[in-house]
Design a protein around this motif. Structure first.
Motif, short mmCIF file in Angstrom:
data_model
loop_
_atom_site.label_atom_id
_atom_site.label_comp_id
_atom_site.label_asym_id
_atom_site.label_seq_id
_atom_site.Cartn_x
_atom_site.Cartn_y
_atom_site.Cartn_z
N LYS A 73 10.85 -0.41 6.94
CA LYS A 73 10.03 -0.21 8.10
C LYS A 73 8.74 0.69 7.83
O LYS A 73 8.54 1.46 7.08
N GLY A 74 7.65 -0.19 8.41
CA GLY A 74 6.34 0.46 8.54
C GLY A 74 5.68 0.64 7.46
O GLY A 74 4.76 1.19 7.11
N THR A 75 6.16 -0.40 6.40
CA THR A 75 5.14 -0.11 5.07
C THR A 75 4.39 -1.33 4.87
O THR A 75 3.67 -1.33 3.96
N ALA A 76 4.05 -2.27 5.87
CA ALA A 76 3.07 -3.00 5.52
C ALA A 76 1.55 -2.51 5.92
O ALA A 76 1.64 -1.31 6.40
N LEU A 77 0.72 -3.15 5.16
CA LEU A 77 -0.85 -2.50 5.41
C LEU A 77 -1.18 -1.94 7.06
O LEU A 77 -2.08 -1.10 7.23
N ASP A 78 -0.62 -2.78 7.98
CA ASP A 78 -0.92 -2.29 9.45
C ASP A 78 0.16 -1.61 9.99
O ASP A 78 0.04 -1.18 11.18
N GLY A 79 1.04 -1.15 9.26
CA GLY A 79 1.88 0.09 9.50
C GLY A 79 3.19 -0.89 10.10
O GLY A 79 4.18 -0.18 10.59
N SER A 80 3.23 -2.12 9.90
CA SER A 80 4.51 -2.80 10.61
C SER A 80 5.68 -3.03 9.68
O SER A 80 5.35 -2.43 8.56
N LYS A 114 0.89 -1.26 0.00
CA LYS A 114 -0.01 -0.10 -0.08
C LYS A 114 0.92 1.20 0.12
O LYS A 114 1.73 1.39 0.88
N GLN A 115 0.74 2.02 -1.15
CA GLN A 115 1.80 3.05 -1.34
C GLN A 115 1.26 4.51 -1.31
O GLN A 115 -0.15 4.65 -1.80
N MET A 116 2.19 5.53 -1.00
CA MET A 116 1.18 6.78 -1.06
C MET A 116 1.47 7.30 -2.30
O MET A 116 2.26 7.14 -3.16
N ILE A 117 0.30 8.10 -2.74
CA ILE A 117 0.46 8.82 -3.95
C ILE A 117 1.17 9.94 -4.07
O ILE A 117 1.46 10.81 -3.01
N THR A 118 2.04 10.18 -5.14
CA THR A 118 3.13 10.90 -5.51
C THR A 118 3.29 11.12 -6.83
O THR A 118 2.71 10.23 -7.71
#
Length: 265
Positions: free
Chosen positions: A219-226, A96-100
């Motif tokens: 770091k912190g890139t999984a769907l749940d923030g893990s 899940k990635q941020m729009i850029t």
């Protein structure tokens, strides 16, 4: 009992024919000889049509199968039936990635397993249990561009690099060969992942996409923030200029095809 019967007959013949004791002893000796006897042992093999379980790509021993899971944590689809079969292929999950508006490259989540098995590189697995050494080819194609049900993710490109073949340690069978680095073309044809020439590739083989030693922890890139462990050899390039929507996941289908013809045909 047999030597006694022979001895009795010899005495009678000896008395009638005037034979000697020496001839009787000779007959007794021949009755006690050991001799030799030969037997045969053999085995016949037939093609195996049973499914082959997934194996650890770093230690592909069919005697020690593993339980891979899809990126969503569910059991994967079963492999095809034998005797020439695709046993398993990893799904590609780019997270899940941020729009850029800048160009981005995202890496696929590493292969996960049930239990305490650590993540490994993504991989495909083929078994040839035909017993004729006819050879085979495994290819992959991308059926269409990633789409969210309405719009394509224009310009997006999936790449697979660093393919390498691994098989059962100590095998005396000639190994298949790996395909080259590739970028999949939406709607394009097959590209070679792994191939076996005539007389090669019998048994179970995997084609790893990179190596477990080179996995990367994000770091912190999984769907749940893990944290998320990724395989840098499988990537998705997304141009910054492409229009991105949060409505639905963008997805596509990859088709993996196993042909029962040798690589050099």
């Amino acid at each position: 009992m047999k030597s006694q019967l022979i001895l009795s007959s010899a005495l009678i013949l000896g008395l009638i024919g005037g034979g000697t004791v020496a001839s009787v002893n000779a007959l007794v000796a021949s009755a006690d000889d050991g001799g030799t006897y030969t037997t045969q042992a053999g085995v016949t093999f037939t093609p195996n049509t049973n499914p082959t379980n997934p194996v650890d790509p770093d230690n592909p021993d069919p005697n020690k199968p593993v339980n891979p899971v899809d990126p969503n944590g569910k059991d994967p689809h079963p492999g095809t039936n034998g005797p020439l079969s695709i046993d398993y292929v990893s799904d590609f999950d780019f997270g899940k990635q941020m729009i850029t508006s800048s160009n981005q490259t995202y890496y696929a989540k590493a292969q996960g397993y049930k239990g305490d098995t650590k993540p490994t590189a993504l991989y495909s697995q083929v078994s040839d249990n035909r017993g004729n050494g006819a050879g085979w080819q495994l290819g992959v194609k991308q059926d269409s561009q990633l789409n969210n049900g309405k719009d394509d993710l224009k310009g997006a490109a999936i790449s697979i690099k660093n393919l390498n073949v691994n098989g059962l340690s100590g095998s005396d069978i000639t190994a298949p060969t790996s395909g080259s680095d590739m970028t999949l073309v939406p709607g394009g044809g097959d590209q070679t992942v792994m191939s076996a020439a005539k007389g090669a590739g019998q048994g179970t083989w995997v084609s790893r996409m990179g190596s477990t030693a080179n996995l990367l922890s994000e770091k912190g890139t999984a769907l749940d923030g893990s944290d998320r462990t990724v395989d840098k050899s499988v990537s998705l390039y997304v141009p910054g200029a492409s229009n991105k929507s949060v409505a639905n996941q963008y997805s596509t289908t990859l088709t993996w095809t196993l042909k029962d013809t040798p690589a050099n045909s």
